[in-house]
Design an enzyme around this catalytic site. Structure first.
Site, PDB file in Angstrom:
ATOM      1  N   THR A  79      79.194  23.580  41.005  1.00 18.54           N
ATOM      2  CA  THR A  79      80.367  23.266  40.175  1.00 18.54           C
ATOM      3  C   THR A  79      81.587  24.067  40.621  1.00 18.54           C
ATOM      4  OG1 THR A  79      78.911  22.827  38.310  1.00 18.54           O
ATOM      5  CG2 THR A  79      81.213  23.236  37.789  1.00 18.54           C
ATOM      6  N   GLY A 118      75.383  30.943  37.618  1.00 17.34           N
ATOM      7  CA  GLY A 118      74.773  32.078  36.923  1.00 17.34           C
ATOM      8  C   GLY A 118      74.386  33.177  37.897  1.00 17.34           C
ATOM      9  N   GLU A 362      73.643  21.207  34.028  1.00 16.29           N
ATOM     10  CA  GLU A 362      72.640  20.369  34.695  1.00 16.29           C
ATOM     11  C   GLU A 362      72.879  18.900  34.407  1.00 16.29           C
ATOM     12  OE1 GLU A 362      70.544  22.730  36.560  1.00 16.29           O
ATOM     13  OE2 GLU A 362      71.075  20.917  37.659  1.00 16.29           O
TER      14      GLU A 362
HETATM   15  C1  LIG Z   1      62.924  26.246  36.336  1.00 15.50           C
HETATM   16  C2  LIG Z   1      64.135  25.705  35.640  1.00 15.50           C
HETATM   17  C3  LIG Z   1      64.277  26.413  34.357  1.00 15.50           C
HETATM   18  C4  LIG Z   1      65.470  26.623  33.801  1.00 15.50           C
HETATM   19  C5  LIG Z   1      66.689  26.103  34.393  1.00 15.50           C
HETATM   20  C6  LIG Z   1      67.368  27.067  35.319  1.00 15.50           C
HETATM   21  C7  LIG Z   1      68.596  27.424  35.094  1.00 15.50           C
HETATM   22  C8  LIG Z   1      69.288  26.953  33.865  1.00 15.50           C
HETATM   23  C9  LIG Z   1      70.592  27.611  33.647  1.00 15.50           C
HETATM   24  C10 LIG Z   1      71.751  27.109  34.164  1.00 15.50           C
HETATM   25  C11 LIG Z   1      71.672  26.079  35.227  1.00 15.50           C
HETATM   26  C12 LIG Z   1      72.878  25.231  35.291  1.00 15.50           C
HETATM   27  C13 LIG Z   1      73.027  24.778  36.716  1.00 15.50           C
HETATM   28  C14 LIG Z   1      73.984  23.673  36.865  1.00 15.50           C
HETATM   29  O1  LIG Z   1      74.607  23.220  35.954  1.00 15.50           O
HETATM   30  S1  LIG Z   1      74.035  23.102  38.473  1.00 15.50           S
HETATM   31  C15 LIG Z   1      75.258  21.845  38.419  1.00 15.50           C
HETATM   32  C16 LIG Z   1      74.734  20.621  37.677  1.00 15.50           C
HETATM   33  N1  LIG Z   1      75.642  19.551  37.890  1.00 15.50           N
HETATM   34  C17 LIG Z   1      75.327  18.283  37.582  1.00 15.50           C
HETATM   35  O2  LIG Z   1      74.306  17.959  37.024  1.00 15.50           O
HETATM   36  C18 LIG Z   1      76.362  17.274  37.995  1.00 15.50           C
HETATM   37  C19 LIG Z   1      76.083  15.915  37.359  1.00 15.50           C
HETATM   38  N2  LIG Z   1      76.589  14.863  38.224  1.00 15.50           N
HETATM   39  C20 LIG Z   1      75.706  14.121  38.971  1.00 15.50           C
HETATM   40  O3  LIG Z   1      74.506  14.256  38.950  1.00 15.50           O
HETATM   41  C21 LIG Z   1      76.349  13.057  39.812  1.00 15.50           C
HETATM   42  O4  LIG Z   1      77.678  13.356  40.090  1.00 15.50           O
HETATM   43  C22 LIG Z   1      76.322  11.655  39.133  1.00 15.50           C
HETATM   44  C23 LIG Z   1      76.884  11.746  37.759  1.00 15.50           C
HETATM   45  C24 LIG Z   1      74.883  11.230  39.093  1.00 15.50           C
HETATM   46  C25 LIG Z   1      77.139  10.676  39.908  1.00 15.50           C
HETATM   47  O5  LIG Z   1      76.847  10.904  41.244  1.00 15.50           O
HETATM   48  P1  LIG Z   1      77.376   9.850  42.296  1.00 15.50           P
HETATM   49  O6  LIG Z   1      77.101  10.330  43.665  1.00 15.50           O
HETATM   50  O7  LIG Z   1      78.787   9.511  41.932  1.00 15.50           O
HETATM   51  O8  LIG Z   1      76.393   8.689  42.022  1.00 15.50           O
HETATM   52  P2  LIG Z   1      76.650   7.268  41.453  1.00 15.50           P
HETATM   53  O9  LIG Z   1      77.703   6.574  42.242  1.00 15.50           O
HETATM   54  O10 LIG Z   1      76.801   7.350  39.969  1.00 15.50           O
HETATM   55  O11 LIG Z   1      75.228   6.655  41.814  1.00 15.50           O
HETATM   56  C26 LIG Z   1      74.891   6.445  43.184  1.00 15.50           C
HETATM   57  C27 LIG Z   1      73.410   6.205  43.253  1.00 15.50           C
HETATM   58  O12 LIG Z   1      72.750   7.472  43.296  1.00 15.50           O
HETATM   59  C28 LIG Z   1      71.759   7.532  42.297  1.00 15.50           C
HETATM   60  N3  LIG Z   1      71.619   8.918  41.883  1.00 15.50           N
HETATM   61  C29 LIG Z   1      72.589   9.699  41.349  1.00 15.50           C
HETATM   62  N4  LIG Z   1      72.099  10.929  41.092  1.00 15.50           N
HETATM   63  C30 LIG Z   1      70.789  10.908  41.472  1.00 15.50           C
HETATM   64  C31 LIG Z   1      69.733  11.878  41.438  1.00 15.50           C
HETATM   65  N5  LIG Z   1      69.928  13.122  40.941  1.00 15.50           N
HETATM   66  N6  LIG Z   1      68.516  11.521  41.904  1.00 15.50           N
HETATM   67  C32 LIG Z   1      68.320  10.272  42.361  1.00 15.50           C
HETATM   68  N7  LIG Z   1      69.261   9.286  42.419  1.00 15.50           N
HETATM   69  C33 LIG Z   1      70.486   9.629  41.966  1.00 15.50           C
HETATM   70  C34 LIG Z   1      72.277   6.630  41.211  1.00 15.50           C
HETATM   71  O13 LIG Z   1      71.207   6.230  40.380  1.00 15.50           O
HETATM   72  C35 LIG Z   1      72.852   5.505  42.020  1.00 15.50           C
HETATM   73  O14 LIG Z   1      71.812   4.708  42.446  1.00 15.50           O
HETATM   74  P3  LIG Z   1      72.056   3.104  42.531  1.00 15.50           P
HETATM   75  O15 LIG Z   1      70.796   2.588  43.118  1.00 15.50           O
HETATM   76  O16 LIG Z   1      72.292   2.662  41.120  1.00 15.50           O
HETATM   77  O17 LIG Z   1      73.289   2.927  43.394  1.00 15.50           O
HETATM   78  C1  LIG Z   2      76.294  27.863  30.410  1.00 15.97           C
HETATM   79  C2  LIG Z   2      76.584  27.089  31.667  1.00 15.97           C
HETATM   80  C3  LIG Z   2      75.957  27.469  32.853  1.00 15.97           C
HETATM   81  C4  LIG Z   2      76.241  26.789  34.028  1.00 15.97           C
HETATM   82  N1  LIG Z   2      75.641  27.197  35.198  1.00 15.97           N
HETATM   83  C5  LIG Z   2      75.961  26.566  36.353  1.00 15.97           C
HETATM   84  C6  LIG Z   2      75.393  27.006  37.582  1.00 15.97           C
HETATM   85  O1  LIG Z   2      74.617  27.950  37.611  1.00 15.97           O
HETATM   86  N2  LIG Z   2      75.742  26.368  38.724  1.00 15.97           N
HETATM   87  C7  LIG Z   2      76.613  25.304  38.728  1.00 15.97           C
HETATM   88  O2  LIG Z   2      76.894  24.751  39.798  1.00 15.97           O
HETATM   89  N3  LIG Z   2      77.164  24.842  37.566  1.00 15.97           N
HETATM   90  C8  LIG Z   2      76.856  25.455  36.388  1.00 15.97           C
HETATM   91  N4  LIG Z   2      77.410  25.014  35.210  1.00 15.97           N
HETATM   92  C9  LIG Z   2      78.415  23.936  35.252  1.00 15.97           C
HETATM   93  C10 LIG Z   2      77.851  22.639  34.693  1.00 15.97           C
HETATM   94  O3  LIG Z   2      76.940  22.086  35.587  1.00 15.97           O
HETATM   95  C11 LIG Z   2      79.029  21.681  34.433  1.00 15.97           C
HETATM   96  O4  LIG Z   2      79.807  22.231  33.404  1.00 15.97           O
HETATM   97  C12 LIG Z   2      78.513  20.307  34.006  1.00 15.97           C
HETATM   98  O5  LIG Z   2      77.941  19.657  35.127  1.00 15.97           O
HETATM   99  C13 LIG Z   2      79.612  19.421  33.426  1.00 15.97           C
HETATM  100  O6  LIG Z   2      80.659  19.261  34.350  1.00 15.97           O
HETATM  101  P1  LIG Z   2      82.155  19.667  33.923  1.00 15.97           P
HETATM  102  O7  LIG Z   2      82.134  20.996  33.322  1.00 15.97           O
HETATM  103  O8  LIG Z   2      83.005  19.403  35.091  1.00 15.97           O
HETATM  104  O9  LIG Z   2      82.547  18.651  32.768  1.00 15.97           O
HETATM  105  P2  LIG Z   2      83.308  17.192  32.968  1.00 15.97           P
HETATM  106  O10 LIG Z   2      82.460  16.314  33.776  1.00 15.97           O
HETATM  107  O11 LIG Z   2      84.702  17.496  33.374  1.00 15.97           O
HETATM  108  O12 LIG Z   2      83.217  16.697  31.463  1.00 15.97           O
HETATM  109  C14 LIG Z   2      84.337  16.713  30.598  1.00 15.97           C
HETATM  110  C15 LIG Z   2      84.272  15.454  29.763  1.00 15.97           C
HETATM  111  O13 LIG Z   2      84.451  14.327  30.630  1.00 15.97           O
HETATM  112  C16 LIG Z   2      83.425  13.371  30.397  1.00 15.97           C
HETATM  113  N5  LIG Z   2      83.121  12.634  31.633  1.00 15.97           N
HETATM  114  C17 LIG Z   2      83.056  13.121  32.887  1.00 15.97           C
HETATM  115  N6  LIG Z   2      82.718  12.157  33.765  1.00 15.97           N
HETATM  116  C18 LIG Z   2      82.582  11.012  33.032  1.00 15.97           C
HETATM  117  C19 LIG Z   2      82.250   9.657  33.356  1.00 15.97           C
HETATM  118  N7  LIG Z   2      81.982   9.278  34.610  1.00 15.97           N
HETATM  119  N8  LIG Z   2      82.193   8.759  32.339  1.00 15.97           N
HETATM  120  C20 LIG Z   2      82.439   9.140  31.070  1.00 15.97           C
HETATM  121  N9  LIG Z   2      82.772  10.404  30.704  1.00 15.97           N
HETATM  122  C21 LIG Z   2      82.841  11.319  31.676  1.00 15.97           C
HETATM  123  C22 LIG Z   2      82.230  14.208  29.968  1.00 15.97           C
HETATM  124  O14 LIG Z   2      81.307  13.410  29.233  1.00 15.97           O
HETATM  125  C23 LIG Z   2      82.914  15.252  29.083  1.00 15.97           C
HETATM  126  O15 LIG Z   2      83.080  14.708  27.788  1.00 15.97           O
HETATM  127  C24 LIG Z   2      77.153  25.696  34.015  1.00 15.97           C
HETATM  128  C25 LIG Z   2      77.774  25.309  32.822  1.00 15.97           C
HETATM  129  C26 LIG Z   2      77.487  25.996  31.652  1.00 15.97           C
HETATM  130  C27 LIG Z   2      78.152  25.577  30.378  1.00 15.97           C
END
Ligand SMILES: CC/C=C\C/C=C\C/C=C\CCCC(=O)SCCNC(=O)CCNC(=O)[C@H](O)C(C)(C)COP(=O)(O)OP(=O)(O)OC[C@H]1O[C@@H](n2cnc3c(N)ncnc32)[C@H](O)[C@@H]1OP(=O)(O)O
Ligand SMILES: Cc1cc2nc3c(=O)[nH]c(=O)nc-3n(C[C@H](O)[C@H](O)[C@H](O)COP(=O)(O)OP(=O)(O)OC[C@H]3O[C@@H](n4cnc5c(N)ncnc54)[C@H](O)[C@@H]3O)c2cc1C
Length: 596
Positions: A79, A118, A362
């Site tokens: 992120t 984190g 996530e």
């Molecule tokens: C052991 C564990 C225990 C505890 C956890 C550990 C730590 C917890 C504490 C904090 C951790 C926090 C860490 C984070 O937050 S890391 C950052 C997380 N960020 C996200 O999750 C971002 C979310 N966004 C996305 O996943 C993608 O951007 C998207 C929303 C899915 C869109 O991606 P994009 O490339 O634009 O894809 P689309 O155009 O929407 O779809 C294209 C195609 O790809 C398929 N697709 C998308 N994602 C996946 C996937 N993950 N796996 C498989 N396939 C995927 C999608 O279905 C589409 O397929 P089609 O066939 O329909 O074209």
């Molecule tokens: C406690 C905490 C720990 C984290 N740890 C990590 C980490 O270790 N590593 C890491 O990489 N990230 C980490 N993150 C970041 C986290 O993964 C992102 O905050 C999360 O993926 C959401 O993305 P964003 O913050 O950009 O929100 P945005 O995507 O900007 O969301 C803002 C608003 O826009 C809306 N929105 C966005 N896209 C769409 C769409 N396509 N259609 C409709 N609505 C939409 C959402 O629903 C939401 O209401 C952490 C976040 C938190 C809060």
């Protein structure tokens, strides 16, 4: 605070590692060390799993021993300030320089800075960085790189690295979330994690994986794990709330009677018993999802990625719904404890702040449900073309002839009712999209105009999956139980079905033959079931078997000495060290004397 949490974190990690304990025990003992989050969570939660999931065997041989022996401490930096959801929009770049066989990392703008990872602020000396990979002038999209950011001896940031802590948050304030910027920072070619894609020495990009989204694999893994985490988190919260409700006596419904336990109020049972059921439902569903996940991994090891789309859809909606339900139900547990539930010493605030964060990280709730909806609509269209449906969507067939499902209030009948709701809502979305297209919209706009309904359809699908899995797994697991245990666990799974049927009467009226009288019967059965569960309520939360050291709650301790513990904790607060705060002499007294 930070120093204390690092010490506790290391005692926890090294101590347990020496004992070679497995993850369930790790989860339970970890919680005995901190109320909030360890700065090492991302090291084991994402840094290590990404090395396993995204590195070649040779790269794993180099990095995994260092990570497992804590010779390097890592995190997962994907992120950015400007992008979290839209991974394809990430701005950090990794440009290959064939003359030196290095990648040059850049965060071109402020919005490109990595933000949130984190442990990144002050703890990690390495991290996984997701960056847009450029080679020979072509961008190949986001790829994972392993990057050393601090000197392992001095812990000083390396030249070209800007790193720090992002500041106070609603919770997670011991997680050491950080920011990270790169100024022409060079890393060896070998630091591209090359299991799914490679760059040769001369800069040629070689795609290895058949599926373009395997780079997102770690997120799928964590989403699957979070469903189990949520069950565990909710079980702790409801243990606290039920035990407190058994101790707390309040009000006098009958003038000649003593104040009753608040747990005897039907409204209190309505708040809390669904939490017990939901903890069980999510635990059983998480085990089912884990087995699905490992099955897909096995398929992928054989080169078959056909089952990955369904896993992505399931992990997305189950992560979204489990985190959303858990956040709401932990807050409901807090409400059920009145003022004392608002005390930090109850541990309910910390449990809530953890759960509500998981609704976002996530993968944001809305975004993930729309991912599931994308799969559901595609499945509906495949059904229309006569193609086979995946197992979790078999229920769509029943909607093919459009006939309304006849309402049956048996547990199996209610599960079928939720299938009908999901099928009906998906069908309504397809109809809406087609209507907008027929009115001249392109597909993307027609999709956007239907997204509110699509989120609802994905939630309905997920609820139907949870209801079916919870009921089936309860039946399977209680087959060998004593009649008494079976009866109580059946009561919990039936309560879950009745609760959600009453929550979704609108949908059931729309997509089944449910009548007003049926709703009255559901309500009467639900209320009667609450009373049946009441005698076993404390035993059911005791069965979650949390030690006081893990619950860390003045309200939820096993001995029920709530008021004594609340006062013990109050007396520990720094403000009580002196009878008169020095602020009196500095500010209040001069104010009272008109001297301010
Ligand atoms: C052991 C564990 C225990 C505890 C956890 C550990 C730590 C917890 C504490 C904090 C951790 C926090 C860490 C984070 O937050 S890391 C950052 C997380 N960020 C996200 O999750 C971002 C979310 N966004 C996305 O996943 C993608 O951007 C998207 C929303 C899915 C869109 O991606 P994009 O490339 O634009 O894809 P689309 O155009 O929407 O779809 C294209 C195609 O790809 C398929 N697709 C998308 N994602 C996946 C996937 N993950 N796996 C498989 N396939 C995927 C999608 O279905 C589409 O397929 P089609 O066939 O329909 O074209
Ligand atoms: C406690 C905490 C720990 C984290 N740890 C990590 C980490 O270790 N590593 C890491 O990489 N990230 C980490 N993150 C970041 C986290 O993964 C992102 O905050 C999360 O993926 C959401 O993305 P964003 O913050 O950009 O929100 P945005 O995507 O900007 O969301 C803002 C608003 O826009 C809306 N929105 C966005 N896209 C769409 C769409 N396509 N259609 C409709 N609505 C939409 C959402 O629903 C939401 O209401 C952490 C976040 C938190 C809060």
């Amino acid at each position: 605070m930070y120093g204390q949490i690092v010490r506790d974190g290391l005692v926890n990690v090294t101590g347990i590692e020496d004992l070679g304990l497995t993850s369930p025990v790790l989860q339970r003992t970890s919680d005995a060390f901190f109320k909030e989050i360890s700065p090492f969570l991302l090291h084991f939660g994402m840094f290590v799993p990404t090395i396993i999931g995204q590195c070649t065997p040779e790269q794993q041989a180099k990095w995994l021993p260092l990570a497992m022996d804590l010779k390097i401490i890592g995190t997962y930096a994907q992120t950015e300030l400007g992008h979290g959801t839209f991974i394809r929009g990430l701005e950090t770049t990794a440009t290959y320089d064939a003359s030196t066989e290095q990648f040059i990392l850049k965060t071109p703008k402020l919005s490109s800075y990595k933000w949130w990872a984190g442990g990144l602020g002050k703890t990690a000396n390495h991290c996984i960085v997701l960056a847009q990979l450029y080679t020979k002038g072509v961008c190949h999209g986001p790829h994972p790189f392993i990057v050393q950011i601090r000197d392992t001896e001095t812990h000083m940031p390396l030249p070209g690295i800007k790193v720090g802590e992002i500041g106070p948050k609603l919770g997670f304030n011991t997680a050491d979330n950080g920011f990270l910027g790169f100024e022409d920072f060079r890393i060896p070619r070998e630091n591209l994690m090359m299991k799914n894609a490679q760059v040769t020495k001369d800069g040629t990009y070689v795609k290895v994986a058949r599926h373009g989204k395997l780079t997102y694999g770690t997120m799928v893994f964590v989403r699957v794990m979070l469903v189990s985490d949520m069950a565990y988190c909710l079980a702790k919260a409801v243990t606290i709330a039920v035990r407190y409700s058994a101790v707390r006596r309040q009000s006098q419904p009958k003038p000649d009677q003593p104040e009753p336990q608040v747990l005897d109020y039907l409204t209190q049972q309505h708040k809390l018993f669904i939490c017990i059921s939901t903890a069980h439902a999510m635990k059983l569903t998480s085990t089912w999802l884990w087995n699905t996940f490992t099955g897909v991994l096995a398929d992928m090891r054989d080169g078959n990625t056909d089952t990955l789309p369904e896993l992505h859809a399931l992990s997305s909606c189950l992560k979204a719904i489990s985190t959303s339900d858990t956040s709401a139900l932990i807050e409901q547990c807090r409400f059920a404890c009145g003022g004392h539930g608002y005390m930090y010493s109850s541990n309910l605030p910390a449990l809530y702040s953890f759960a509500t964060a998981t609704r976002t990280y996530e993968g944001d709730y809305t975004v993930l449900l729309l991912q599931t909806a994308r799969f559901l609509v595609k499945s509906w269209e495949q059904m229309d073309e006569g193609k086979p449906l995946t197992p979790t969507l078999a229920y769509l067939e029943q909607s093919r002839n459009g006939s309304q499902v006849s309402w049956d209030d048996s547990p199996e009948g209610i599960v079928r009712g939720f299938d009908a709701v999901a099928a009906g809502r998906i069908g309504a979305c397809v109809k809406s999209i087609r209507k907008h297209i027929n009115n001249g919209m392109d597909y993307e706009d027609a999709w956007q105009m239907t997204t509110v309904q699509l989120v609802g359809a994905a939630e309905a699908h997920c609820r139907a999956v949870i209801c079916r899995v919870y009921r089936d797994e309860t039946a399977r697991l209680t087959a060998g139980c004593s009649p008494g245990v079976k009866a109580v666990l059946d009561q919990l799974s039936t309560l879950y079905l009745l609760y959600w049927a009453l929550e979704r009467t609108g949908d059931l009226l729309r997509f089944s033959s449910l009548s007003e009288r049926d709703i009255e019967n559901l309500q009467a059965r639900y209320e009667a079931l609450l009373l049946k569960i009441r005698p076993n309520a404390v035993g059911l939360v005791d069965a979650f078997d949390f030690r006081d050291e893990v619950l860390m709650s003045t309200l939820g301790s096993y001995d029920g000495r709530v008021y004594e513990r609340l006062m013990e904790e109050a007396l520990k607060t720094p403000l009580n060290r002196e009878p008169v705060s020095d602020s009196f002499h500095k500010y209040i007294k001069p104010m009272m004397q008109g001297k301010l």
